[in-house]
Structures are given as C-alpha cells and as structure tokens.
Design a protein around this motif. Structure first.
Motif, PDB file in Angstrom:
ATOM      1  N   UNK A 110     124.995  59.531 -68.703  1.00 55.51           N
ATOM      2  CA  UNK A 110     125.003  57.884 -68.243  1.00 55.51           C
ATOM      3  C   UNK A 110     126.283  57.632 -67.366  1.00 55.51           C
ATOM      4  N   UNK A 111     127.153  58.090 -67.787  1.00 50.50           N
ATOM      5  CA  UNK A 111     128.402  57.947 -66.950  1.00 50.50           C
ATOM      6  C   UNK A 111     128.366  58.807 -65.564  1.00 50.50           C
ATOM      7  N   UNK A 112     127.908  59.997 -65.728  1.00 53.07           N
ATOM      8  CA  UNK A 112     127.783  60.911 -64.623  1.00 53.07           C
ATOM      9  C   UNK A 112     126.836  60.265 -63.637  1.00 53.07           C
ATOM     10  N   UNK A 113     125.681  59.952 -63.937  1.00 52.47           N
ATOM     11  CA  UNK A 113     124.845  59.376 -63.140  1.00 52.47           C
ATOM     12  C   UNK A 113     125.760  57.947 -62.357  1.00 52.47           C
ATOM     13  N   UNK A 114     126.108  56.989 -63.209  1.00 49.90           N
ATOM     14  CA  UNK A 114     126.707  55.815 -62.566  1.00 49.90           C
ATOM     15  C   UNK A 114     128.114  56.344 -61.389  1.00 49.90           C
ATOM     16  N   UNK A 115     128.797  57.216 -62.110  1.00 48.67           N
ATOM     17  CA  UNK A 115     129.950  57.869 -61.400  1.00 48.67           C
ATOM     18  C   UNK A 115     129.448  58.366 -60.092  1.00 48.67           C
ATOM     19  N   UNK A 116     128.547  59.536 -59.905  1.00 44.19           N
ATOM     20  CA  UNK A 116     128.063  59.876 -58.748  1.00 44.19           C
ATOM     21  C   UNK A 116     127.493  58.942 -57.846  1.00 44.19           C
ATOM     22  N   UNK A 117     126.660  58.048 -58.178  1.00 37.21           N
ATOM     23  CA  UNK A 117     125.990  56.987 -57.389  1.00 37.21           C
ATOM     24  C   UNK A 117     127.304  55.919 -56.906  1.00 37.21           C
ATOM     25  N   UNK A 118     128.031  55.546 -57.384  1.00 41.07           N
ATOM     26  CA  UNK A 118     129.000  54.664 -57.014  1.00 41.07           C
ATOM     27  C   UNK A 118     129.851  55.530 -56.172  1.00 41.07           C
ATOM     28  N   UNK A 119     130.541  56.545 -56.348  1.00 38.69           N
ATOM     29  CA  UNK A 119     131.133  57.286 -55.458  1.00 38.69           C
ATOM     30  C   UNK A 119     130.590  57.962 -54.197  1.00 38.69           C
ATOM     31  N   UNK A 120     129.293  58.214 -54.325  1.00 43.79           N
ATOM     32  CA  UNK A 120     128.548  58.616 -53.152  1.00 43.79           C
ATOM     33  C   UNK A 120     128.582  57.492 -52.223  1.00 43.79           C
ATOM     34  N   UNK A 121     127.826  56.229 -52.798  1.00 40.32           N
ATOM     35  CA  UNK A 121     128.057  54.884 -51.951  1.00 40.32           C
ATOM     36  C   UNK A 121     129.027  54.532 -51.167  1.00 40.32           C
ATOM     37  N   UNK A 122     130.277  54.733 -51.961  1.00 42.73           N
ATOM     38  CA  UNK A 122     131.525  54.190 -51.444  1.00 42.73           C
ATOM     39  C   UNK A 122     132.388  55.112 -50.619  1.00 42.73           C
ATOM     40  N   UNK A 123     132.250  56.503 -50.883  1.00 39.87           N
ATOM     41  CA  UNK A 123     133.054  57.569 -50.424  1.00 39.87           C
ATOM     42  C   UNK A 123     132.521  58.514 -49.625  1.00 39.87           C
ATOM     43  N   UNK A 124     131.319  58.369 -49.405  1.00 36.07           N
ATOM     44  CA  UNK A 124     130.520  59.487 -48.631  1.00 36.07           C
ATOM     45  C   UNK A 124     130.950  59.487 -47.057  1.00 36.07           C
ATOM     46  N   UNK A 125     131.224  60.148 -46.201  1.00 33.55           N
ATOM     47  CA  UNK A 125     131.447  60.111 -44.861  1.00 33.55           C
ATOM     48  C   UNK A 125     130.175  60.651 -44.192  1.00 33.55           C
ATOM     49  N   UNK A 126     129.605  59.658 -43.475  1.00 36.72           N
ATOM     50  CA  UNK A 126     128.156  60.189 -42.672  1.00 36.72           C
ATOM     51  C   UNK A 126     128.697  61.198 -41.633  1.00 36.72           C
ATOM     52  N   UNK A 127     129.889  61.375 -41.347  1.00 37.21           N
ATOM     53  CA  UNK A 127     130.275  62.530 -40.273  1.00 37.21           C
ATOM     54  C   UNK A 127     130.033  63.749 -40.880  1.00 37.21           C
ATOM     55  N   UNK A 128     130.121  64.014 -41.984  1.00 40.16           N
ATOM     56  CA  UNK A 128     130.103  65.235 -42.836  1.00 40.16           C
ATOM     57  C   UNK A 128     128.587  65.603 -43.125  1.00 40.16           C
ATOM     58  N   UNK A 129     127.707  64.822 -42.869  1.00 39.10           N
ATOM     59  CA  UNK A 129     126.550  65.021 -43.263  1.00 39.10           C
ATOM     60  C   UNK A 129     125.859  66.081 -41.989  1.00 39.10           C
ATOM     61  N   UNK A 130     125.118  66.894 -42.542  1.00 35.41           N
ATOM     62  CA  UNK A 130     124.339  67.969 -41.749  1.00 35.41           C
ATOM     63  C   UNK A 130     123.379  67.165 -40.831  1.00 35.41           C
ATOM     64  N   UNK A 131     123.402  67.221 -39.836  1.00 34.89           N
ATOM     65  CA  UNK A 131     122.164  66.603 -38.980  1.00 34.89           C
ATOM     66  C   UNK A 131     121.172  67.797 -38.500  1.00 34.89           C
ATOM     67  N   UNK A 132     119.984  67.678 -38.698  1.00 40.32           N
ATOM     68  CA  UNK A 132     118.774  68.646 -38.562  1.00 40.32           C
ATOM     69  C   UNK A 132     118.583  68.103 -37.083  1.00 40.32           C
TER      70      UNK A 132
END
Length: 132
Positions: A110-132
């Motif tokens: 449950x820690x991992x799920x929460x950590x990953x979701x919060x981290x991804x929502x706050x710190x994920x940069x859209x410029x790094x996403x692969x655009x198809x």
C-alpha cells in the motif's frame, strides 16, 4: 451464574470494530483481550502510517533504494517505538520480531501504490513522455 457470564470465553475469538480497535490502541496501558486483537491493531495502524508515508515520500520526492530503505526503517521503527511507549510485553505476543513483521508486506504494497501515484502526479514531466 453471574461469574460465568462475566468471564471471557477464551475459546471464541474476540473481534472489535475498526473504531473500537483504534480507540483501544491509543489508550496507554490498554488491556488487550487477545493477542490477535493486538496484532490487528498493529496491522491497521501500520496501514495508516504506510499510506501517509507514501504521500510524504511522493511529495519530497524520494526515489530508489533511499526511499525503500527509509520506509522499511520508519515502518519498523514506528512499531518498535509504539510497543516501547505503550509498555507492551512483547513476549506475550510472540516476541518483538513477530510484532514488527506483522502486516509488513501488505503495508509495503500500500505504501508503494501511494508513493508511486503521488510521485507520478507531482513530478512527472510531460516533455519526457513518448509521443506516438
């Protein structure tokens, strides 16, 4: 006859509701009716702590082995400090190691799920996403 009714039947497992369990666990020098009730308290309080640690780790942002190791230390330390502060007789519940490992893996998940979701929502940069 009154003594038989007031005596606790040890053959039947004692079950408490969530809020009754939380109230009992926050009472210093609480009388635990059963070892399983105490271990239920450890399990559920650990779930709550793991959820909040996942939020904090995601906001900070901690990553990698530092985040994993610090979670394991904080989660186990929480249980150890709780037992020390509340004067819990660890031998009555199978030893301190049995108490510390109670619910650790589900808490970790449950820690991992929460950590990953919060981290991804706050710190994920859209410029790094692969655009198809």
């Amino acid at each position: 006859m009154a003594n038989k009714q007031s005596a606790i039947d040890k053959s039947k497992p004692v079950t408490l509701g969530f809020f009754a369990l939380m109230k009992l666990g926050m009472s210093k020098n609480a009388e635990w009716p059963d070892t399983e009730v105490f271990l239920d308290w450890i399990y559920w309080s650990r779930q709550i702590v793991g959820f909040f640690l996942g939020i904090i780790w995601g906001i900070i942002p901690l990553t990698g082995i530092i985040g994993l190791a610090s979670f394991a230390l904080a989660s186990s330390g929480y249980v150890y400090l709780y037992c020390s502060y509340m004067n819990i007789d660890d031998e009555e519940h199978g030893g301190i190691w049995e108490i510390i490992k109670e619910g650790f893996m589900t808490n970790f998940a449950s820690f991992l799920v929460t950590w990953i979701i919060i981290y991804s929502c706050l710190h994920f940069d859209d410029n790094l996403a692969v655009k198809l």
